[in-house]
Design an enzyme around this catalytic site. Structure first.
Site, PDB file in Angstrom:
ATOM      1  CE1 TYR A  33     148.014  -7.632  50.295  1.00 54.19           C
ATOM      2  CE2 TYR A  33     147.232  -6.906  52.437  1.00 54.19           C
ATOM      3  CZ  TYR A  33     147.463  -6.654  51.106  1.00 54.19           C
ATOM      4  OH  TYR A  33     147.143  -5.420  50.581  1.00 54.19           O
ATOM      5  NE  ARG A  52     140.118  -9.671  49.933  1.00 54.44           N
ATOM      6  CZ  ARG A  52     140.008  -8.418  50.367  1.00 54.44           C
ATOM      7  NH1 ARG A  52     139.431  -7.510  49.596  1.00 54.44           N
ATOM      8  NH2 ARG A  52     140.452  -8.067  51.551  1.00 54.44           N
ATOM      9  CE  LYS A 149     143.957  -7.779  51.359  1.00 54.41           C
ATOM     10  NZ  LYS A 149     144.224  -6.383  51.018  1.00 54.41           N
ATOM     11  CD  GLU A 182     141.947  -1.189  43.894  1.00 55.16           C
ATOM     12  OE1 GLU A 182     141.234  -1.564  44.829  1.00 55.16           O
ATOM     13  OE2 GLU A 182     142.672  -1.949  43.227  1.00 55.16           O
ATOM     14  CG  LEU A 207     141.440  -6.234  46.814  1.00 57.33           C
ATOM     15  CD1 LEU A 207     142.302  -7.422  46.439  1.00 57.33           C
ATOM     16  CD2 LEU A 207     141.815  -5.719  48.180  1.00 57.33           C
TER      17      LEU A 207
HETATM   18  N1  PMP Z   1     141.876  -1.817  47.382  1.00 55.43           N
HETATM   19  C1  PMP Z   1     143.134  -2.125  47.753  1.00 55.43           C
HETATM   20  C2  PMP Z   1     144.231  -1.988  46.744  1.00 55.43           C
HETATM   21  C3  PMP Z   1     143.401  -2.566  49.068  1.00 55.43           C
HETATM   22  O1  PMP Z   1     144.650  -2.883  49.447  1.00 55.43           O
HETATM   23  C4  PMP Z   1     142.330  -2.663  49.991  1.00 55.43           C
HETATM   24  C5  PMP Z   1     142.583  -3.075  51.414  1.00 55.43           C
HETATM   25  N2  PMP Z   1     142.799  -4.437  51.530  1.00 55.43           N
HETATM   26  C6  PMP Z   1     141.040  -2.336  49.546  1.00 55.43           C
HETATM   27  C7  PMP Z   1     140.851  -1.921  48.241  1.00 55.43           C
HETATM   28  C8  PMP Z   1     139.856  -2.454  50.471  1.00 55.43           C
HETATM   29  O2  PMP Z   1     139.530  -3.813  50.645  1.00 55.43           O
HETATM   30  P1  PMP Z   1     138.819  -4.326  51.979  1.00 55.43           P
HETATM   31  O3  PMP Z   1     137.530  -3.584  52.082  1.00 55.43           O
HETATM   32  O4  PMP Z   1     138.627  -5.768  51.748  1.00 55.43           O
HETATM   33  O5  PMP Z   1     139.748  -4.004  53.098  1.00 55.43           O
END
Ligand code: PMP
Length: 282
Positions: A33, A52, A149, A182, A207
């Site tokens: 996703y 991504r 993702k 994270e 991620l």
């Molecule tokens: N880490 C995780 C596990 C996430 O689900 C997200 C949100 N998609 C992020 C970090 C932040 O990523 P982004 O800045 O691309 O939204």
């Protein structure tokens, strides 16, 4: 106003937008996703999220059903139908519908593409950022390819729920060495006593946040020194500041970790300035 979703080639009223029970996303979580923030009708960091998306599909060998221009057209139409100018767009692509069997289905199975959108309360989000948020810490129970993702989010779901039940907003996931990977849906950052920004290296354990990458570029331009390395919960609690990044929360100051104040317990000047810089560039 009826909300529309796009499912497998058609725009449908949201309540009628369904995926088949034999879809591999539903059966196996065999799907990826993406989420874009929408501000004033525009996708933020559009290309980073497309890159991504393509990478996630490639890692799982799911055929990419559309070109970037094709996705842009569909997303534009979804936003138009939903009269959405501020919120988010969610995209999911599964390996498609096939008789249940763990191994990949026969060549020619069409991936399932789903798009939805959601309005977000920007005022509430800004108030939350102004006040700063609390996080809890919890063991990182996820698999070894968190850089893809995928929709396999059960550990993230449980961690977020634990945070909410503890009166916090996010859960920081901690690896077996006691280091923060994270957040359950955000990347984690701290600011050291001498003003350096620290965020974990983008390997297979996290991620690769698009907001993280975007903010790194902007922070460097503003003269900040960035260290891509892991940090412990104790280092974070005694750091000058902490904050989190994601497409929908942008840059949000963290003022409590497991109930212990970070810095003076109020949003820090660095996180606040970086949030502003990110929004100004959006
Ligand atoms: N880490 C995780 C596990 C996430 O689900 C997200 C949100 N998609 C992020 C970090 C932040 O990523 P982004 O800045 O691309 O939204």
């Amino acid at each position: 106003m009826t909300r529309f979703a796009y499912v497998d080639g058609r725009f449908l009223p949201h309540d009628e937008a369904v995926v088949h029970v034999e879809d591999r996303g539903f059966q196996f979580g065999d799907a990826i996703y993406e989420v874009w923030s929408v501000r004033d009708g525009q996708l933020l960091d559009a290309d980073g999220h497309f890159a991504r998306l393509e990478r996630s599909l490639g890692e799982l060998r799911i055929a990419n059903p559309k070109s970037r221009a094709g996705y842009q057209l569909l997303i534009g139409e979804l936003l138009r139908r939903n009269r959405l100018r501020d919120g988010l767009v969610y995209l999911q692509i599964s390996r498609g519908r096939a008789r249940r069997d763990h191994a990949f289905p026969a060549a020619g199975t069409r991936p399932t593409l789903v798009l939805t959108s959601k309005r977000l309360d920007r005022v509430a989000a800004q108030l939350r950022a102004d006040a700063g948020v609390g996080v809890i810490t919890t063991p990182d129970l996820r698999w070894g390819r968190c850089d893809i993702k995928t929709v396999n989010l059960l550990p993230n779901v449980l961690a977020k729920q634990a945070a909410i039940e503890a009166g916090a907003v996010e859960a920081w996931l901690v690896d077996s060495s006691g280091l923060v990977t994270e957040g359950s849906s955000t990347n984690a950052w701290i600011v050291t006593a001498d003003g350096r920004l620290v965020t974990r290296q983008a390997d297979q354990g996290i991620l690769h946040g698009i907001t993280r990458a975007s903010l790194m570029r902007q922070a460097e331009e503003l003269g900040y020194v960035i260290e891509e390395r892991a940090f412990s919960v104790d280092e974070a609690v005694s750091a000058r500041e902490a904050f989190m990044t994601s497409a929908t929360s942008y840059v949000t100051p963290i003022v409590r970790i497991d109930g212990r104040p970070v810095g003076n317990g109020a949003p820090g000047s660095v996180a606040t300035a970086l949030r502003q810089a990110y929004l100004d560039s959006a």
